[in-house]
Design a protein around this motif. Structure first.
Motif, mmCIF file in Angstrom:
data_model
loop_
_atom_site.group_PDB
_atom_site.id
_atom_site.type_symbol
_atom_site.label_atom_id
_atom_site.label_comp_id
_atom_site.label_asym_id
_atom_site.label_seq_id
_atom_site.Cartn_x
_atom_site.Cartn_y
_atom_site.Cartn_z
ATOM 1 N N ARG A 262 22.852 0.833 22.841
ATOM 2 C CA ARG A 262 21.708 0.251 22.525
ATOM 3 C C ARG A 262 21.758 -0.604 21.070
ATOM 4 O O ARG A 262 22.327 0.151 20.281
ATOM 5 N N SER A 263 21.042 -1.670 20.961
ATOM 6 C CA SER A 263 21.115 -2.399 19.679
ATOM 7 C C SER A 263 19.642 -2.152 19.192
ATOM 8 O O SER A 263 19.623 -2.265 17.742
ATOM 9 N N ARG A 264 18.761 -1.750 19.712
ATOM 10 C CA ARG A 264 17.361 -1.579 19.073
ATOM 11 C C ARG A 264 16.853 -0.312 19.471
ATOM 12 O O ARG A 264 17.403 0.466 20.484
ATOM 13 N N LEU A 265 16.083 0.245 18.646
ATOM 14 C CA LEU A 265 15.652 1.525 18.753
ATOM 15 C C LEU A 265 13.927 1.687 18.837
ATOM 16 O O LEU A 265 13.125 0.927 18.078
ATOM 17 N N VAL A 266 13.409 2.262 19.883
ATOM 18 C CA VAL A 266 11.727 2.381 19.765
ATOM 19 C C VAL A 266 11.598 3.548 18.864
ATOM 20 O O VAL A 266 12.094 4.755 18.651
ATOM 21 N N ILE A 267 10.636 3.161 17.956
ATOM 22 C CA ILE A 267 10.328 4.213 16.808
ATOM 23 C C ILE A 267 9.186 5.102 17.117
ATOM 24 O O ILE A 267 8.785 4.819 18.160
ATOM 25 N N GLY A 268 8.758 5.843 16.288
ATOM 26 C CA GLY A 268 7.302 6.570 16.512
ATOM 27 C C GLY A 268 7.696 8.168 16.918
ATOM 28 O O GLY A 268 8.641 8.272 17.960
ATOM 29 N N GLY B 271 14.988 -0.564 7.162
ATOM 30 C CA GLY B 271 16.370 -0.529 7.261
ATOM 31 C C GLY B 271 17.360 0.424 6.522
ATOM 32 O O GLY B 271 18.513 0.352 6.706
ATOM 33 N N ASP B 272 16.708 1.463 6.210
ATOM 34 C CA ASP B 272 17.344 2.565 5.091
ATOM 35 C C ASP B 272 17.805 3.522 6.160
ATOM 36 O O ASP B 272 18.579 4.513 5.764
ATOM 37 N N TYR B 273 17.360 3.742 7.462
ATOM 38 C CA TYR B 273 17.671 4.936 8.188
ATOM 39 C C TYR B 273 17.523 4.667 9.748
ATOM 40 O O TYR B 273 17.033 3.264 10.007
ATOM 41 N N GLY B 274 17.756 5.553 10.555
ATOM 42 C CA GLY B 274 17.607 5.021 11.913
ATOM 43 C C GLY B 274 19.032 4.817 12.747
ATOM 44 O O GLY B 274 20.011 4.278 12.132
ATOM 45 N N GLU B 275 18.917 5.113 13.894
ATOM 46 C CA GLU B 275 20.176 5.100 14.765
ATOM 47 C C GLU B 275 19.832 4.900 16.229
ATOM 48 O O GLU B 275 19.037 6.002 16.691
ATOM 49 N N ALA B 276 20.246 3.727 17.083
ATOM 50 C CA ALA B 276 19.642 3.440 18.178
ATOM 51 C C ALA B 276 20.383 4.479 19.148
ATOM 52 O O ALA B 276 21.561 4.814 18.798
ATOM 53 N N ALA B 277 20.112 4.618 20.441
ATOM 54 C CA ALA B 277 20.777 5.307 21.520
ATOM 55 C C ALA B 277 22.141 4.694 21.766
ATOM 56 O O ALA B 277 22.237 3.355 21.690
ATOM 57 N N THR C 225 15.937 -2.847 14.927
ATOM 58 C CA THR C 225 17.280 -2.878 14.957
ATOM 59 C C THR C 225 17.605 -1.978 13.863
ATOM 60 O O THR C 225 17.459 -2.360 12.470
ATOM 61 N N PRO C 226 18.210 -0.976 13.960
ATOM 62 C CA PRO C 226 18.399 0.245 13.025
ATOM 63 C C PRO C 226 19.460 -0.546 11.927
ATOM 64 O O PRO C 226 20.460 -1.200 12.245
ATOM 65 N N GLY C 227 19.093 -0.241 10.486
ATOM 66 C CA GLY C 227 19.607 -0.792 9.435
ATOM 67 C C GLY C 227 19.515 -2.270 9.187
ATOM 68 O O GLY C 227 20.159 -2.850 8.206
ATOM 69 N N VAL C 228 18.679 -2.749 9.791
ATOM 70 C CA VAL C 228 18.171 -4.512 9.816
ATOM 71 C C VAL C 228 16.784 -4.148 9.003
ATOM 72 O O VAL C 228 15.751 -4.054 9.829
ATOM 73 N N ALA C 229 16.389 -4.662 7.778
ATOM 74 C CA ALA C 229 15.179 -4.549 7.415
ATOM 75 C C ALA C 229 14.380 -5.605 7.920
ATOM 76 O O ALA C 229 14.654 -6.747 8.399
ATOM 77 N N ASP C 230 12.980 -5.304 7.936
ATOM 78 C CA ASP C 230 12.037 -6.194 8.702
ATOM 79 C C ASP C 230 12.355 -6.733 10.076
ATOM 80 O O ASP C 230 12.027 -7.764 10.348
ATOM 81 N N SER C 231 12.904 -5.865 10.804
ATOM 82 C CA SER C 231 13.135 -6.178 12.250
ATOM 83 C C SER C 231 12.275 -5.715 13.200
ATOM 84 O O SER C 231 12.384 -5.682 14.487
ATOM 85 N N LEU C 232 11.134 -5.036 12.591
ATOM 86 C CA LEU C 232 9.949 -4.541 13.604
ATOM 87 C C LEU C 232 9.445 -5.566 14.546
ATOM 88 O O LEU C 232 9.190 -6.729 14.118
ATOM 89 N N GLU C 233 9.441 -5.137 15.589
ATOM 90 C CA GLU C 233 8.948 -5.926 16.891
ATOM 91 C C GLU C 233 8.172 -5.356 17.949
ATOM 92 O O GLU C 233 8.569 -4.221 18.124
ATOM 93 N N LEU C 234 7.052 -5.901 18.245
ATOM 94 C CA LEU C 234 6.479 -5.408 19.529
ATOM 95 C C LEU C 234 7.080 -6.044 20.816
ATOM 96 O O LEU C 234 6.551 -7.324 21.087
ATOM 97 N N VAL C 235 7.539 -5.432 21.716
ATOM 98 C CA VAL C 235 8.350 -5.938 22.762
ATOM 99 C C VAL C 235 7.385 -6.030 23.906
ATOM 100 O O VAL C 235 6.725 -4.649 24.110
ATOM 101 N N ASP C 236 7.001 -6.736 24.715
ATOM 102 C CA ASP C 236 6.055 -6.665 25.858
ATOM 103 C C ASP C 236 6.690 -6.301 27.312
ATOM 104 O O ASP C 236 5.961 -5.862 27.988
ATOM 105 N N ASP C 237 8.012 -6.399 27.258
ATOM 106 C CA ASP C 237 8.548 -6.294 28.543
ATOM 107 C C ASP C 237 9.774 -4.885 28.283
ATOM 108 O O ASP C 237 10.933 -5.285 29.032
#
Length: 348
Positions: free
Chosen positions: A58-64, A49-55, A7-19
Motif C-alpha cells: 500500500r502507498s497510503r496509511l489510514v492514521i488514528g 512526514g517524519d514517521y509512519g509506514e503503510a501496510a 502518504t508516509p514520509g510525505v509532508a502535508d499529504s493528509l487527505e479525507l478519502v470518501d471512497d
C-alpha cells in the motif's frame, strides 16, 4: 466510507478519502462503527512526514490510533452490538519474540511488531474498522464521550504497573509523586497517582489556561518553577515532557530509593553540559531506578479501562479541548496554543 489517510514520509499529504474500501474480513472478526479518534503528537509527526509506514503493498496509511467506537458484530459473541470499545494499537510480531509470544508485545525485542495508524496497519480514523476479538477492549457505557482517552491512559497504566513492580524490590511506602508535563499523558498519569492516594505534584511551564485548574481539581499541587526549585524530593517521578534538561533534573531530584519513569520522547540533537559522574554517584548510593516506558499490552488496557470508569467524567471531558467533525479534519491536525486533547468526531 470515509478515511483520513497520508502518504508516509510525505509532508502535508493528509487527505479525507470518501471512497475508502470497507475493512477486510482478515483484519479481524469484530466490526466497529467509529465514533471518534484522539489526535496526539505521533499523529502530528506522521502528518509532517517524519514517521509512519503503510501496510505492505500500500502507498497510503489510514492514521488514528486513539480509537472509540461501537460494536456492529462479533461472531464470537464475547461482545454485543452496541458495546462501546477501543482497539488495541500494537500487535505482536509474527516471529514472535519471547515477549510477544506471551502477550507482552509492548516489550517486543526485535521491532517486528505492527501498530494501527502508525506502522504497517491501517488506523482507526475511518467510518468502520475491524480488530480480532482479543484486541477489542470493552469500555464502561458512561465513557461514550471520553473513551478515546483509553489509549493514552493505557500508556500510563503500564508506567504505574512497572513502577509498582520495581518498588516492591524492598519495603515500599511511597508518599509523593512528581509528574513533569501537563499534557494528556501527564494529566492522566496524575489521575492514576491520585487514585492511589498519593500526594501528587504536577510541573509544567503554563501559568494560565486549563492546566492548573485541571491539576487542582485532582487535589494535586501545580508548579511552574524549575525542577531544582521544588522544596521536596519525590518518591516517584513520571517524566512526560522529553525535555533533556527536565529529564536530567528529575533524575537528580528523586528521593533515596526513588523511581523515575521516562515516558516523554526527546527529539535528540541537543547537548547539555552536565556532571554525569555526580548523577551516577547519586543513583548508585541512593539505590534509585530510572527506566523508560512506552506502549501497553492487553493487561494495561484493561487496567486503564478500570481507571477511566472510576474517574470523574466531567474532569475527563475537560481534557478535550476541541471536538472537530470529520468533515473539517484538517482543523483537528492543526494545533492551537491551549490544546490538551483534540478529538476527530466521526459521529457528528
Amino acid at each position: 466510507m470515509r478515511a483520513v489517510t497520508v502518504t508516509p514520509g510525505v509532508a502535508d499529504s493528509l487527505e479525507l478519502v470518501d471512497d475508502h474500501p470497507e475493512p477486510a474480513a482478515e483484519e479481524g472478526g469484530v466490526l466497529v462503527q467509529a465514533l471518534a479518534v484522539g489526535v496526539c503528537g505521533t499523529d502530528h509527526e506522521i502528518v509532517a512526514g517524519d514517521y509512519g509506514e503503510a501496510a505492505p503493498g500500500r502507498s497510503r496509511l489510514v492514521i488514528g490510533h486513539e480509537s472509540l467506537g461501537r460494536v456492529m458484530e462479533d461472531p464470537t459473541g464475547s461482545l454485543q452490538p452496541g458495546d462501546l470499545v477501543a482497539g488495541i494499537v500494537r500487535y505482536p510480531d509474527p516471529v514472535p519474540c519471547p515477549n510477544c509470544a506471551v502477550g507482552e508485545w509492548d516489550m517486543c525485542r526485535n521491532g517486528q511488531y505492527t501498530e494501527h495508524g502508525i506502522k504497517a496497519l491501517d488506523g482507526f480514523a475511518r467510518d468502520r474498522w475491524r480488530v480480532p476479538p482479543r484486541f477489542a477492549v470493552r469500555l464502561d457505557p458512561g465513557l461514550a464521550q471520553v473513551g478515546m482517552l483509553l489509549e493514552p491512559t493505557s500508556v500510563v497504566a503500564k508506567a504505574w504497573d512497572h513502577i509498582e513492580r520495581i518498588g516492591h524490590r524492598a519495603e515500599w511506602q511511597p508518599r509523593s509523586v512528581l509528574v513533569t508535563g501537563a499534557g494528556p499523558i501527564g494529566l492522566l498519569a496524575a489521575l492514576l497517582a491520585s487514585q492511589r492516594g498519593l500526594s501528587v505534584h504536577v510541573l509544567d511551564l503554563a501559568t494560565s489556561g486549563p492546566k492548573p485548574e485541571l491539576v487542582h481539581a485532582l487535589g494535586a499541587t501545580y508548579h511552574s518553577v524549575p525542577v531544582n526549585d521544588l522544596d521536596f524530593e519525590p518518591d516517584v517521578v513520571l517524566e512526560c515532557t522529553g525535555a533533556p534538561k527536565v529529564v536530567l533534573d528529575v533524575m537528580c531530584k528523586a528521593a533515596p530509593t526513588g523511581i523515575v519513569c521516562l515516558t516523554g520522547v526527546s527529539s535528540g540533537g541537543r547537548s547539555i553540559d552536565f556532571d554525569a559522574g555526580a548523577l551516577n554517584r547519586a543513583l548508585v548510593l541512593e539505590n534509585n531506578v530510572v527506566f523508560g516506558s512506552v506502549n501497553a499490552n492487553r493487561r494495561h488496557w484493561d487496567l486503564a479501562a478500570e481507571a477511566l470508569a472510576r474517574a470523574d467524567q466531567y474532569w475527563l471531558s475537560s481534557l478535550i479541548s476541541r471536538r472537530v467533525p470529520a468533515s473539517r479534519f484538517r482543523d483537528a491536525y492543526s494545533p492551537a496554543p491551549d490544546d490538551i486533547k483534540v478529538v476527530l468526531d466521526f459521529a457528528a
